[in-house]
Design an enzyme around this catalytic site. Structure first.
Site, PDB file in Angstrom:
ATOM      1  N   GLU A   1       1.465 -11.647   5.760  1.00  0.00           N
ATOM      2  CA  GLU A   1       0.442 -10.927   6.519  1.00  0.00           C
ATOM      3  C   GLU A   1       0.867 -10.991   7.987  1.00  0.00           C
ATOM      4  OE1 GLU A   1      -1.854  -9.173   5.340  1.00  0.00           O
ATOM      5  OE2 GLU A   1      -2.732 -10.017   3.515  1.00  0.00           O
TER       6      GLU A   1
ATOM      7  N   HIS B   1       2.752  -7.006   4.719  1.00  0.00           N
ATOM      8  CA  HIS B   1       1.404  -6.460   4.922  1.00  0.00           C
ATOM      9  C   HIS B   1       0.932  -6.725   6.346  1.00  0.00           C
ATOM     10  CE1 HIS B   1       0.152  -5.643   0.623  1.00  0.00           C
ATOM     11  NE2 HIS B   1       1.217  -6.414   0.420  1.00  0.00           N
TER      12      HIS B   1
ATOM     13  N   GLU C   1      -2.499   0.505   7.926  1.00  0.00           N
ATOM     14  CA  GLU C   1      -1.639  -0.604   7.487  1.00  0.00           C
ATOM     15  C   GLU C   1      -0.432  -0.098   6.714  1.00  0.00           C
ATOM     16  OE1 GLU C   1      -1.587  -4.524   4.560  1.00  0.00           O
ATOM     17  OE2 GLU C   1      -3.386  -3.259   4.657  1.00  0.00           O
TER      18      GLU C   1
ATOM     19  N   HIS D   1       0.831  -1.206   0.000  1.00  0.00           N
ATOM     20  CA  HIS D   1       0.000   0.000   0.000  1.00  0.00           C
ATOM     21  C   HIS D   1       0.868   1.259   0.000  1.00  0.00           C
ATOM     22  CE1 HIS D   1      -3.390  -2.717   0.564  1.00  0.00           C
ATOM     23  NE2 HIS D   1      -2.682  -3.293   1.529  1.00  0.00           N
TER      24      HIS D   1
END
Length: 267
Positions: A230, A160, A107, A91
């Site tokens: 993640e 992430h 995030e 992101h």
């Protein structure tokens, strides 16, 4: 009478006079010269042999993967300087990713922080690191994959945070083709994080969440072994506490797992 006796002592057949003291000195000098020459020849031969062995050792070191080398310093200096890893901070910019329940923790910020920490650890080991971003900048998925491929990186790791109302723990995603290199990378990172301590080990998973026949673009769009990490659910308070508490240890664990994978794949 005395002169005649001396001449008789030095005379030889044929009337020539031989000065034996001079002959002995000449022979001695000749012998010393021969010994000196032999010593010099042996010295130079020994030097050439030593240099030859050193050259061979250097070549062996440069070509070795250090599978049996016990000295970590040699590994860092002579092997890892040839490794190149692409670290992708998920992101960024207008794409904030997911948020915690209070919507104050983004995030994209957590991803950038851990990516920069992993980068520092890898560079400390001598690894060349290329990143998709080093600040709060938007980078498209197409550009991330393009950057990685153009960099000719050996491995690709995308970092992430996860999101789900009741989700908890760490999971890693790799290609649904279950490629050995990708799976090895994912397993090494997962095992390293688990040793540090996570709320739940959700393991290495294949494909795309909820769509096993699909893959995340960073996995199918990159040319090198890749995985998407993640690192806990940002929507889970316990995961966030674990992320903050073990932040430095997580960065070291991820970097060391990447390093381990480079070694095991003989990159």
């Amino acid at each position: 009478m005395n002169m005649q006796n001396n001449e008789n002592k030095t005379a030889s057949n044929g009337g020539y006079i031989i000065f034996w003291d001079r002959v002995i000195v000449a022979v001695a000098i000749f012998a010393l010269i021969i010994i000196g020459c032999i010593s010099m020849i042996m010295y130079f031969a020994s030097s050439l042999k030593s240099n030859g062995l050193n050259t061979l050792t250097d070549k062996q070191v440069q070509g070795s993967t250090y599978a049996d080398e016990p000295e970590a310093d040699l590994i860092v200096e002579d092997v890892l300087t040839d490794y190149k890893v692409f670290i992708d901070a998920g992101h960024g910019g207008e794409d904030g990713g997911c948020t915690d329940l209070s919507e104050t923790r983004l995030e994209k910020d957590d991803n950038l922080r851990i990516s920069m920490a992993v980068k520092r650890e890898l560079e400390r080991m001598g690894v060349t690191v290329v990143t998709s971003r080093t600040d709060d900048t938007f980078v498209s998925l197409d550009d991330r994959c393009l950057m990685a491929n153009e960099s000719k990186a050996d491995l690709f790791v995308s970092l992430h945070r996860n999101s789900a109302e009741d989700g908890q723990g760490v999971e890693i995603w790799v290609s649904n083709k279950e490629i050995y290199e990708d799976t090895l990378l994912g397993n090494n990172i997962m095992n390293a994080l688990d040793k540090v301590g996570v709320t739940k080990n959700r393991g290495v998973q294949f494909g795309y969440i909820g769509k096993p026949t699909y893959n995340y673009q960073v996995n199918y769009g990159t040319d090198m072994p890749s995985c998407l990490v993640e690192l806990g659910f940002i929507t889970n308070d316990e995961d966030n506490e674990m992320y903050d508490k073990n932040f430095d240890a997580f960065a070291v664990a991820i970097a060391e797992a990447i390093y381990q994978t480079c070694e095991e794949l003989n990159i």
